[in-house]
Design an enzyme around this catalytic site. Sequence first.
Site, PDB file in Angstrom:
ATOM      1  N   ASN A  23       0.625  -1.245   0.053  1.00 16.22           N
ATOM      2  CA  ASN A  23      -0.310  -0.050   0.056  1.00 16.22           C
ATOM      3  C   ASN A  23       0.639   0.946  -0.221  1.00 16.22           C
ATOM      4  O   ASN A  23       0.233   2.156   0.471  1.00 16.22           O
ATOM      5  CB  ASN A  23      -0.668  -0.148   1.222  1.00 16.22           C
ATOM      6  CG  ASN A  23       0.417   0.231   2.617  1.00 16.22           C
ATOM      7  OD1 ASN A  23       0.992   0.017   2.787  1.00 16.22           O
ATOM      8  ND2 ASN A  23      -0.949   0.053   3.446  1.00 16.22           N
ATOM      9  N   ASP A  98       4.548 -16.590  14.594  1.00 21.59           N
ATOM     10  CA  ASP A  98       5.912 -16.802  15.708  1.00 21.59           C
ATOM     11  C   ASP A  98       4.932 -16.697  17.061  1.00 21.59           C
ATOM     12  O   ASP A  98       3.688 -15.555  17.422  1.00 21.59           O
ATOM     13  CB  ASP A  98       6.178 -15.090  15.336  1.00 21.59           C
ATOM     14  CG  ASP A  98       7.581 -15.889  16.030  1.00 21.59           C
ATOM     15  OD1 ASP A  98       8.684 -15.696  16.772  1.00 21.59           O
ATOM     16  OD2 ASP A  98       8.545 -15.456  15.058  1.00 21.59           O
ATOM     17  N   ASP A 199       9.223 -17.851  20.669  1.00 20.61           N
ATOM     18  CA  ASP A 199      10.313 -17.394  20.591  1.00 20.61           C
ATOM     19  C   ASP A 199      10.680 -17.355  22.327  1.00 20.61           C
ATOM     20  O   ASP A 199       9.401 -17.921  23.276  1.00 20.61           O
ATOM     21  CB  ASP A 199       9.783 -15.478  20.659  1.00 20.61           C
ATOM     22  CG  ASP A 199      11.268 -14.800  21.020  1.00 20.61           C
ATOM     23  OD1 ASP A 199      11.575 -14.565  20.001  1.00 20.61           O
ATOM     24  OD2 ASP A 199      10.802 -13.953  22.290  1.00 20.61           O
ATOM     25  N   GLU A 256      12.813 -21.617  20.301  1.00 20.34           N
ATOM     26  CA  GLU A 256      13.886 -20.741  19.835  1.00 20.34           C
ATOM     27  C   GLU A 256      14.543 -21.012  21.218  1.00 20.34           C
ATOM     28  O   GLU A 256      13.915 -20.300  22.349  1.00 20.34           O
ATOM     29  CB  GLU A 256      13.601 -19.148  19.461  1.00 20.34           C
ATOM     30  CG  GLU A 256      15.229 -18.460  19.543  1.00 20.34           C
ATOM     31  CD  GLU A 256      15.047 -16.823  19.640  1.00 20.34           C
ATOM     32  OE1 GLU A 256      16.005 -16.077  18.967  1.00 20.34           O
ATOM     33  OE2 GLU A 256      13.926 -16.588  20.086  1.00 20.34           O
ATOM     34  N   HIS A 329      15.898 -13.590  11.363  1.00 24.92           N
ATOM     35  CA  HIS A 329      15.933 -11.799  11.682  1.00 24.92           C
ATOM     36  C   HIS A 329      16.898 -11.309  12.217  1.00 24.92           C
ATOM     37  O   HIS A 329      17.012  -9.538  12.623  1.00 24.92           O
ATOM     38  CB  HIS A 329      14.107 -11.391  11.545  1.00 24.92           C
ATOM     39  CG  HIS A 329      14.099 -12.061  12.967  1.00 24.92           C
ATOM     40  ND1 HIS A 329      13.942 -13.856  12.687  1.00 24.92           N
ATOM     41  CD2 HIS A 329      14.119 -11.829  14.779  1.00 24.92           C
ATOM     42  CE1 HIS A 329      13.439 -14.104  14.433  1.00 24.92           C
ATOM     43  NE2 HIS A 329      13.785 -12.415  15.171  1.00 24.92           N
ATOM     44  N   ASP A 330      17.177 -11.684  12.974  1.00 21.34           N
ATOM     45  CA  ASP A 330      18.761 -11.920  13.891  1.00 21.34           C
ATOM     46  C   ASP A 330      20.010 -11.874  13.829  1.00 21.34           C
ATOM     47  O   ASP A 330      20.874 -11.445  14.744  1.00 21.34           O
ATOM     48  CB  ASP A 330      18.253 -12.114  15.207  1.00 21.34           C
ATOM     49  CG  ASP A 330      16.785 -12.328  16.191  1.00 21.34           C
ATOM     50  OD1 ASP A 330      16.245 -10.837  16.112  1.00 21.34           O
ATOM     51  OD2 ASP A 330      16.201 -12.723  17.166  1.00 21.34           O
TER      52      ASP A 330
END
Length: 561
Positions: A23, A98, A199, A256, A329-330
């Site tokens: 968008n 997640d 997580d 994790e 992503h880390d």
Amino acid sequence: MNKAWWKESIVYQIYPRSFKDSNGDGIGDLGGIIEKLDYLKELGIDVIWLSPVYKSPNDDNGYDISDYQDIMTEFGTMEDFDQLLQKAHDKGIKIMMDLVVNHTSDEHQWFIESRKSTDNKYRDYYIWRNGLDGQPPNNWGSSFSGSAWEYDENTEMYFLHLFSKKQPDLNWENEIVRNEVYDMMKWWLDKGIDGFRMDVINLISKDQRFPDGEIREGRLYGNIAPYSVNGPRVHEFLKEMNKEVLSKYDIMTVGETPKVDTEEAMKYVGETRNELNMVFQFEHMGLGNGPEGKWSNIPFELIELKKIMTKWQKGLERGGWNSLYWNNHDQPRVVSRFGDDNRYWAKSAKMLATCLHMMQGTPYIYQGEEIGMTNVSFKSLEDYRDIETLNAYNELVKIKGKDPAEMMTAIYAKSRDNARTPMQWDDNENAGFTTGTPWIKVNPNYKQINVNSQLYDKNSIFNYYKKLISIRKQSEIVVYGTYDLILENHQEIYAYTRTLGDQKLLVICNFTENTPVFNLPEEIKYNSKEFIIGNYVTERSDSIESFELKSYETRVYLLKS
């Protein structure tokens, strides 16, 4: 070994904020993911791991949740999510959410109530303690720098936050909290999702004595690990979660679990333990760490990497299961970390993919990995968005006096923002990620590295990943074969075998730009060989007894006896 769909699957992690903006507001969203489902189908993946899309004030990029049963406005609506789930399922792609339940946002209604008074019914949803002589209850340090305790003036007490001060830890000792979490999980599973990535799930049980931690050299705060990692009741809690929720659905679960060893991991994933399917361990991600953690940025040693990967392959091969990953992503981009993101960019990216995907376990591909996205070096600290990076700079440079240039070099190598720059779709402005201004800058190399340039190039990294995925789906030995390391002490070659019945896969990977000679160990006997995949040629009929590997070359052979 028991067979299962999640052992045979390939997972693709999407970090929604950086994947595709539909968008024009500069932020990736659910509509963008829907737009790219055909791309993921083309790649051949089976499961999308969706990083948090729940309602959140976004202090830690969505890992601070203010409402578990609503969608972050920037990402869309619950109707958008339902559409994504349906369209993904229609294409044969599962969705794994997640699950962030070690902590919530301080803007979650539970915490808003909890901090109102000491006798509020939500008070014990979180971990509150009195201070000691005007100081926090103990010397624990937050993973994001500073104290793990935050003083709240309203009730003149401290609450625990192992991460940001806007991420207060839930009190898992409270049975009501656990039941709230289980009800929320069932709500999502009844909606039709296919699993949870959990997580920091091994932090949910804390030592209730809350003793001081050891202060290590170069650190300002005490080490929390002995009192919050793999805590006293964590397995009790996960068995309860499995009994109440997980066992009632045919789903995939991965925890994790920082700072686990193989023995502890088997308690989480053992087939008879009734806890989780698999865990993410971080031992190989810790290569290069030093007194300042990852910011020490020490070069990795291949022998050490081989030792770690082999330990996990062998440690979980009887009744456990591995998660296979180089990126998330880390973590920094693997081609920049363990490969060569310049001269041998494509060759090393393919080699690293082969090394990982031929192992036993479920492979995870992080968005952009399949096109060889690299680390980024922003010139100014102001261009970085990651709270961990910014806090570390403040602590190490402004408080402890680390050289700013040295710190920036470490940030270029290890910042979490390396993984969070926008997905590079094409060579148009902002890499085709957005028509607006992206929330974080695009890596300038998007003109050369992008999806559009690789889709129809049969020799591209993308099409190499497609082939690796296809091989795994067609070859039971790749999924279930037993792993054994060979050439253990070779400093340049990572080679191993996979064995199933009378078949053996031989996987050879050169981790350098040098041209070492591979010598087949005498104990490996075979009557016939078949070349399966490699990053230099498509056919190999030459001898495998001894040959010279090219720079970052990889080869896989199927041997039959």
